[in-house]
Design a protein around this motif. Structure first.
Motif, PDB file in Angstrom:
ATOM      1  N   GLU A 214     -22.379  38.273 -31.664  1.00 36.19           N
ATOM      2  CA  GLU A 214     -23.733  39.018 -31.778  1.00 36.19           C
ATOM      3  C   GLU A 214     -23.699  40.300 -31.409  1.00 36.19           C
ATOM      4  O   GLU A 214     -24.668  40.778 -30.884  1.00 36.19           O
ATOM      5  CB  GLU A 214     -24.815  38.151 -30.792  1.00 36.19           C
ATOM      6  CG  GLU A 214     -24.883  36.573 -30.735  1.00 36.19           C
ATOM      7  CD  GLU A 214     -25.290  36.156 -31.953  1.00 36.19           C
ATOM      8  OE1 GLU A 214     -25.895  36.868 -32.812  1.00 36.19           O
ATOM      9  OE2 GLU A 214     -25.660  34.967 -31.973  1.00 36.19           O
ATOM     10  N   GLY A 215     -22.570  41.001 -31.748  1.00 43.06           N
ATOM     11  CA  GLY A 215     -22.636  42.417 -31.603  1.00 43.06           C
ATOM     12  C   GLY A 215     -23.478  43.153 -32.837  1.00 43.06           C
ATOM     13  O   GLY A 215     -23.692  42.584 -33.624  1.00 43.06           O
ATOM     14  N   VAL A 216     -23.518  44.410 -32.392  1.00 39.68           N
ATOM     15  CA  VAL A 216     -24.175  45.244 -33.265  1.00 39.68           C
ATOM     16  C   VAL A 216     -23.498  45.423 -34.552  1.00 39.68           C
ATOM     17  O   VAL A 216     -22.415  45.854 -34.522  1.00 39.68           O
ATOM     18  CB  VAL A 216     -24.554  46.909 -32.643  1.00 39.68           C
ATOM     19  CG1 VAL A 216     -25.357  47.675 -33.526  1.00 39.68           C
ATOM     20  CG2 VAL A 216     -25.422  46.550 -31.378  1.00 39.68           C
ATOM     21  N   GLU A 221     -26.098  52.461 -35.154  1.00 35.45           N
ATOM     22  CA  GLU A 221     -25.893  52.778 -33.774  1.00 35.45           C
ATOM     23  C   GLU A 221     -27.202  52.370 -33.001  1.00 35.45           C
ATOM     24  O   GLU A 221     -28.367  52.832 -33.452  1.00 35.45           O
ATOM     25  CB  GLU A 221     -25.538  54.233 -33.662  1.00 35.45           C
ATOM     26  CG  GLU A 221     -24.410  54.581 -34.329  1.00 35.45           C
ATOM     27  CD  GLU A 221     -24.207  56.056 -34.358  1.00 35.45           C
ATOM     28  OE1 GLU A 221     -24.285  56.633 -33.251  1.00 35.45           O
ATOM     29  OE2 GLU A 221     -23.487  56.631 -35.310  1.00 35.45           O
ATOM     30  N   LEU A 222     -27.124  51.725 -32.040  1.00 38.52           N
ATOM     31  CA  LEU A 222     -28.057  51.146 -31.046  1.00 38.52           C
ATOM     32  C   LEU A 222     -28.961  52.393 -30.489  1.00 38.52           C
ATOM     33  O   LEU A 222     -30.309  52.164 -30.684  1.00 38.52           O
ATOM     34  CB  LEU A 222     -27.481  50.438 -29.844  1.00 38.52           C
ATOM     35  CG  LEU A 222     -28.837  49.351 -29.267  1.00 38.52           C
ATOM     36  CD1 LEU A 222     -29.259  48.407 -30.299  1.00 38.52           C
ATOM     37  CD2 LEU A 222     -28.102  48.648 -28.150  1.00 38.52           C
ATOM     38  N   LEU A 241     -33.826  45.709 -26.426  1.00 39.80           N
ATOM     39  CA  LEU A 241     -33.464  45.838 -27.777  1.00 39.80           C
ATOM     40  C   LEU A 241     -32.234  45.116 -28.180  1.00 39.80           C
ATOM     41  O   LEU A 241     -31.077  45.227 -27.634  1.00 39.80           O
ATOM     42  CB  LEU A 241     -33.383  47.293 -28.175  1.00 39.80           C
ATOM     43  CG  LEU A 241     -32.722  47.621 -29.538  1.00 39.80           C
ATOM     44  CD1 LEU A 241     -33.923  47.267 -30.479  1.00 39.80           C
ATOM     45  CD2 LEU A 241     -32.613  49.365 -29.555  1.00 39.80           C
ATOM     46  N   HIS A 242     -32.306  44.401 -29.147  1.00 44.60           N
ATOM     47  CA  HIS A 242     -31.064  43.542 -29.621  1.00 44.60           C
ATOM     48  C   HIS A 242     -31.066  43.687 -31.063  1.00 44.60           C
ATOM     49  O   HIS A 242     -32.089  43.312 -31.841  1.00 44.60           O
ATOM     50  CB  HIS A 242     -31.173  42.047 -29.089  1.00 44.60           C
ATOM     51  CG  HIS A 242     -31.138  41.944 -27.715  1.00 44.60           C
ATOM     52  ND1 HIS A 242     -30.199  41.867 -26.879  1.00 44.60           N
ATOM     53  CD2 HIS A 242     -32.234  41.729 -26.694  1.00 44.60           C
ATOM     54  CE1 HIS A 242     -30.616  41.872 -25.408  1.00 44.60           C
ATOM     55  NE2 HIS A 242     -31.862  41.531 -25.521  1.00 44.60           N
ATOM     56  N   ALA A 255     -37.388  43.406 -30.201  1.00 40.77           N
ATOM     57  CA  ALA A 255     -37.297  44.521 -29.178  1.00 40.77           C
ATOM     58  C   ALA A 255     -38.738  44.419 -28.629  1.00 40.77           C
ATOM     59  O   ALA A 255     -39.742  44.037 -29.025  1.00 40.77           O
ATOM     60  CB  ALA A 255     -37.275  45.997 -29.839  1.00 40.77           C
ATOM     61  N   HIS A 256     -38.874  44.991 -27.288  1.00 47.96           N
ATOM     62  CA  HIS A 256     -39.976  45.013 -26.587  1.00 47.96           C
ATOM     63  C   HIS A 256     -40.408  46.533 -26.412  1.00 47.96           C
ATOM     64  O   HIS A 256     -39.529  47.245 -26.176  1.00 47.96           O
ATOM     65  CB  HIS A 256     -39.970  44.365 -25.134  1.00 47.96           C
ATOM     66  CG  HIS A 256     -39.680  43.001 -25.124  1.00 47.96           C
ATOM     67  ND1 HIS A 256     -39.599  42.353 -23.842  1.00 47.96           N
ATOM     68  CD2 HIS A 256     -39.629  42.171 -25.963  1.00 47.96           C
ATOM     69  CE1 HIS A 256     -39.495  41.138 -24.003  1.00 47.96           C
ATOM     70  NE2 HIS A 256     -39.461  40.839 -25.463  1.00 47.96           N
TER      71      HIS A 256
END
Length: 304
Positions: A214-216, A221-222, A241-242, A255-256
């Motif tokens: 479940e990587g970015v 870029e996060l 944030l995922h 995301a929240h």
């Protein structure tokens, strides 16, 4: 918002085109695999057998790739809420592991042949490798258009590409043996093929492992995504944030966001979802909002 039905139709169209190309490549590769294995034993060439081993993984890759397309098109159900798209990633990871195993076998056999050289029939070895070169070039042309859009097709393409290099190496080795009589060239070519393939295999395994963890996804870029969301009017903070993907072209995000005083939750969520889609090509986003100092209280919006 995207037209979900249109997107699904386009994906089905792409998958169908890939399946046709994969089927043709599979037919060509399977026929040549049988010829190369027979030729490898008959002409006593480890280089041919090494190439045949990689050709065998080509066949496995193509079969699994076709199965992945078939399973990947199955709709989501109560047990597989994301559908079966990840089967493609599992298939590509399996192919990478298989290539590593083959490379180890060839290395061990080559070491044995260095200490106990065996005669090699170079002419037959060269003819078989030349036929393989033609088969690989045709297969590469078939798979080239789909390799950048699918890990699955990319895995098959990489193996066919590696086999093409292998065929060139076998031809060069056969010519060297023919004119010098140096039979030790055969295991050297076999090892060279393995060493040429392994870095590319590692890249494929690394990328598929990132998806399974479940990587970015590559190319995102996060920190840039977080900064972009924080810049949306009405947003004062971003957390939880995922970003992940089920396959190489299906990116999801949750995301929240904490709202500023007087900000309208529905309007902010719409802006964030639109931003993620337009700027980062994230087509599936769930955004949950909360007021200053409060826990998340507004419902999430899913896109599309």
């Amino acid at each position: 918002m995207h037209d979900h039905a249109a997107g699904g139709h386009a994906h089905d169209h792409t998958a169908g085109a890939n399946a046709t190309k994969l089927s043709w490549a599979l037919a060509l590769t399977s026929i040549y695999l049988v010829a190369e294995v027979i030729g490898g034993f008959y002409f006593n060439s480890l280089a041919l057998l090494s190439d045949a081993a990689h050709m065998m993984t080509d066949v496995a890759a193509l079969v699994i790739a076709l199965l992945a397309i078939r399973f990947g098109q199955k709709p989501a159900d109560d047990r597989r809420t994301f559908g079966y798209r990840r089967f493609e990633i599992l298939a590509a990871a399996f192919n990478a592991v298989l290539l590593f195993a083959i490379a180890i076998y060839v290395l061990v056999e080559a070491i044995r042949r260095f200490s106990d050289p065996e005669p090699v029939q170079s002419t037959g070895m060269m003819i078989v490798a030349a036929v393989g070169l033609v088969v690989n070039i045709v297969s590469m042309r078939l798979l080239m258009s789909g390799k950048d859009k699918s890990f699955n097709v990319k895995g098959a393409y990489l193996e066919v590409w590696a086999d093409m290099i292998g065929s060139v190496g076998v031809i060069a080795g056969a010519i060297a043996i023919r004119f010098t009589g140096w039979t030790w060239v055969d295991p050297i070519v076999a090892v060279g093929i393995g060493l040429w393939v392994l870095p590319r295999t590692w890249i494929l395994l690394r990328d598929t492992t990132n998806v399974l963890l479940e990587g970015v996804p590559n190319g995102i870029e996060l920190n840039k995504v977080r900064a972009a969301i924080a810049g949306v009017p009405g947003v004062v903070n971003v957390h939880d944030l995922h970003i992940w993907s089920m396959s190489n072209d299906d990116i999801s995000c949750t995301a929240h966001v904490t709202l500023g005083e007087g900000a309208a939750p529905d309007e902010v969520r719409s802006r964030v979802v639109a931003l993620l889609d337009q700027q980062f090509e994230i087509g599936h986003a769930t955004v949950q909002t909360e007021g200053p100092g409060e826990e998340c209280e507004a419902g999430g919006q899913v896109h599309p």
